[in-house]
Design a protein around this motif. Sequence first.
Motif, PDB file in Angstrom:
ATOM      1  N   LEU A 183       0.832  -1.208   0.000  1.00  0.00           N
ATOM      2  CA  LEU A 183       0.000   0.000   0.000  1.00  0.00           C
ATOM      3  C   LEU A 183       0.863   1.253   0.000  1.00  0.00           C
ATOM      4  N   ARG A 184       1.947   1.237   0.783  1.00  0.00           N
ATOM      5  CA  ARG A 184       2.868   2.384   0.798  1.00  0.00           C
ATOM      6  C   ARG A 184       3.525   2.556  -0.573  1.00  0.00           C
ATOM      7  N   ALA A 185       3.852   1.424  -1.213  1.00  0.00           N
ATOM      8  CA  ALA A 185       4.488   1.490  -2.530  1.00  0.00           C
ATOM      9  C   ALA A 185       3.532   2.059  -3.576  1.00  0.00           C
ATOM     10  N   PHE A 186       2.276   1.624  -3.539  1.00  0.00           N
ATOM     11  CA  PHE A 186       1.295   2.146  -4.499  1.00  0.00           C
ATOM     12  C   PHE A 186       1.046   3.642  -4.259  1.00  0.00           C
ATOM     13  N   GLU A 187       1.053   4.030  -3.003  1.00  0.00           N
ATOM     14  CA  GLU A 187       0.877   5.449  -2.689  1.00  0.00           C
ATOM     15  C   GLU A 187       2.019   6.267  -3.284  1.00  0.00           C
ATOM     16  N   GLU A 188       3.244   5.775  -3.127  1.00  0.00           N
ATOM     17  CA  GLU A 188       4.411   6.466  -3.671  1.00  0.00           C
ATOM     18  C   GLU A 188       4.374   6.466  -5.199  1.00  0.00           C
ATOM     19  N   ALA A 189       3.978   5.345  -5.780  1.00  0.00           N
ATOM     20  CA  ALA A 189       3.891   5.251  -7.239  1.00  0.00           C
ATOM     21  C   ALA A 189       2.899   6.270  -7.790  1.00  0.00           C
ATOM     22  N   GLY A 190       1.766   6.416  -7.117  1.00  0.00           N
ATOM     23  CA  GLY A 190       0.786   7.402  -7.545  1.00  0.00           C
ATOM     24  C   GLY A 190       1.332   8.814  -7.462  1.00  0.00           C
ATOM     25  N   GLU A 205     -10.012  -1.210  -1.444  1.00  0.00           N
ATOM     26  CA  GLU A 205     -10.642  -0.134  -0.684  1.00  0.00           C
ATOM     27  C   GLU A 205      -9.957   1.210  -0.891  1.00  0.00           C
ATOM     28  N   SER A 206      -8.638   1.188  -1.053  1.00  0.00           N
ATOM     29  CA  SER A 206      -7.875   2.435  -1.114  1.00  0.00           C
ATOM     30  C   SER A 206      -8.128   3.231  -2.390  1.00  0.00           C
ATOM     31  N   GLY A 207      -8.445   2.537  -3.482  1.00  0.00           N
ATOM     32  CA  GLY A 207      -8.631   3.229  -4.752  1.00  0.00           C
ATOM     33  C   GLY A 207      -7.330   3.706  -5.371  1.00  0.00           C
ATOM     34  N   MET A 208      -6.193   3.271  -4.827  1.00  0.00           N
ATOM     35  CA  MET A 208      -4.902   3.732  -5.331  1.00  0.00           C
ATOM     36  C   MET A 208      -4.420   2.944  -6.536  1.00  0.00           C
ATOM     37  N   VAL A 209      -4.993   1.760  -6.761  1.00  0.00           N
ATOM     38  CA  VAL A 209      -4.520   0.886  -7.835  1.00  0.00           C
ATOM     39  C   VAL A 209      -5.406   1.068  -9.059  1.00  0.00           C
ATOM     40  N   GLU A 210      -4.832   1.551 -10.137  1.00  0.00           N
ATOM     41  CA  GLU A 210      -5.609   1.847 -11.343  1.00  0.00           C
ATOM     42  C   GLU A 210      -6.121   0.582 -12.027  1.00  0.00           C
ATOM     43  N   HIS A 211      -5.279  -0.428 -12.090  1.00  0.00           N
ATOM     44  CA  HIS A 211      -5.641  -1.690 -12.732  1.00  0.00           C
ATOM     45  C   HIS A 211      -5.512  -2.795 -11.683  1.00  0.00           C
ATOM     46  N   LEU A 212      -6.637  -3.184 -11.105  1.00  0.00           N
ATOM     47  CA  LEU A 212      -6.633  -4.175 -10.027  1.00  0.00           C
ATOM     48  C   LEU A 212      -7.306  -5.462 -10.491  1.00  0.00           C
ATOM     49  N   PHE A 213      -6.602  -6.573 -10.315  1.00  0.00           N
ATOM     50  CA  PHE A 213      -7.115  -7.881 -10.714  1.00  0.00           C
ATOM     51  C   PHE A 213      -7.274  -8.743  -9.463  1.00  0.00           C
ATOM     52  N   VAL A 214      -8.520  -8.972  -9.082  1.00  0.00           N
ATOM     53  CA  VAL A 214      -8.827  -9.706  -7.847  1.00  0.00           C
ATOM     54  C   VAL A 214      -9.234 -11.138  -8.179  1.00  0.00           C
ATOM     55  N   VAL A 215      -8.617 -12.085  -7.486  1.00  0.00           N
ATOM     56  CA  VAL A 215      -8.986 -13.497  -7.604  1.00  0.00           C
ATOM     57  C   VAL A 215      -9.923 -13.811  -6.438  1.00  0.00           C
ATOM     58  N   PRO A 216     -11.196 -14.017  -6.677  1.00  0.00           N
ATOM     59  CA  PRO A 216     -12.168 -14.200  -5.588  1.00  0.00           C
ATOM     60  C   PRO A 216     -12.102 -15.592  -4.967  1.00  0.00           C
ATOM     61  N   SER A 217     -11.088 -15.809  -4.151  1.00  0.00           N
ATOM     62  CA  SER A 217     -10.911 -17.094  -3.478  1.00  0.00           C
ATOM     63  C   SER A 217     -10.309 -16.833  -2.107  1.00  0.00           C
ATOM     64  N   SER A 218     -10.562 -17.734  -1.169  1.00  0.00           N
ATOM     65  CA  SER A 218      -9.975 -17.625   0.169  1.00  0.00           C
ATOM     66  C   SER A 218      -8.810 -18.593   0.343  1.00  0.00           C
ATOM     67  N   SER A 219      -8.449 -19.303  -0.715  1.00  0.00           N
ATOM     68  CA  SER A 219      -7.317 -20.237  -0.680  1.00  0.00           C
ATOM     69  C   SER A 219      -6.082 -19.554  -1.245  1.00  0.00           C
ATOM     70  N   VAL A 220      -5.044 -19.446  -0.433  1.00  0.00           N
ATOM     71  CA  VAL A 220      -3.810 -18.810  -0.899  1.00  0.00           C
ATOM     72  C   VAL A 220      -3.248 -19.553  -2.103  1.00  0.00           C
ATOM     73  N   HIS A 221      -3.332 -20.878  -2.080  1.00  0.00           N
ATOM     74  CA  HIS A 221      -2.819 -21.671  -3.197  1.00  0.00           C
ATOM     75  C   HIS A 221      -3.550 -21.337  -4.492  1.00  0.00           C
ATOM     76  N   ARG A 222      -4.897 -21.334  -4.448  1.00  0.00           N
ATOM     77  CA  ARG A 222      -5.670 -21.058  -5.653  1.00  0.00           C
ATOM     78  C   ARG A 222      -5.449 -19.620  -6.119  1.00  0.00           C
ATOM     79  N   ILE A 223      -5.327 -18.693  -5.171  1.00  0.00           N
ATOM     80  CA  ILE A 223      -5.108 -17.287  -5.532  1.00  0.00           C
ATOM     81  C   ILE A 223      -3.821 -17.143  -6.327  1.00  0.00           C
TER      82      ILE A 223
END
Length: 217
Positions: free
Chosen positions: A150-157, A176-194
């Motif tokens: 999040l700090r990195a995206f803030e600095e990048a912006g 939630e932050s709205g700082m990421v222009e192109h966000l790709f979310v994998v809707p899973s709760s499994s770290v492996h599948r994500i």
Amino acid sequence: MTSEMEALYPFLYAGKSEPDAVLAEVRRSTEEKAAEIVALRESLAESHAERLVRCARELAARFLDGGRLFAFGNGGSSSDAQRVVGLHACPPPPARPLPAMSLPHDVASVTALSNDVGFEVVFARKLAALGRRGDIAVGFSTSGGSANLLRAFEEAGRLGMVTVGFAGYDGGKMAESGMVEHLFVVPSSSVHRIQEAQTTLYHVLWELTQRALAGEL
């Protein structure tokens, strides 16, 4: 420790002493996981298709203007960052090589900043030193809530870089932050599948970017 191992590998603690029974359970579990990731990847093709094309076109434009890509993530996500950099900087022929750097693999800087300042700034400080308007910041997280991302995206912006994020669950604070222009979310709760699905997404994004650079997208 036993209970943790049992949660990960229940078929080894089910009272089955016959090797054939254990192997059958392993096979069933493997087939179930394979089917799960296939279904997840297919769902992403529909939900992210237009977003991937838009992102690829913008990345291609940035590269054509002399932009560079900086990738970052923690743990397993740092391996994804390194893979993205490898795809861009040393692609299989005849793809076009592009300037890219993996921030977490500069161990000297990461450990120095962690020790002297704080782990939450390890990527932001690197971007502040190396990034410029027109560059690309790509961050990977399974939770979407890593403070140093999040700090990195803030600095990048602040620098005028284009921001690209890969997250799991519901996107977490990255969404939630709205700082990421192109966000790709994998809707899973499994770290492996994500992480498996994120691999598919960034390979597709790289291929589309190459097509955009060639004027085919």
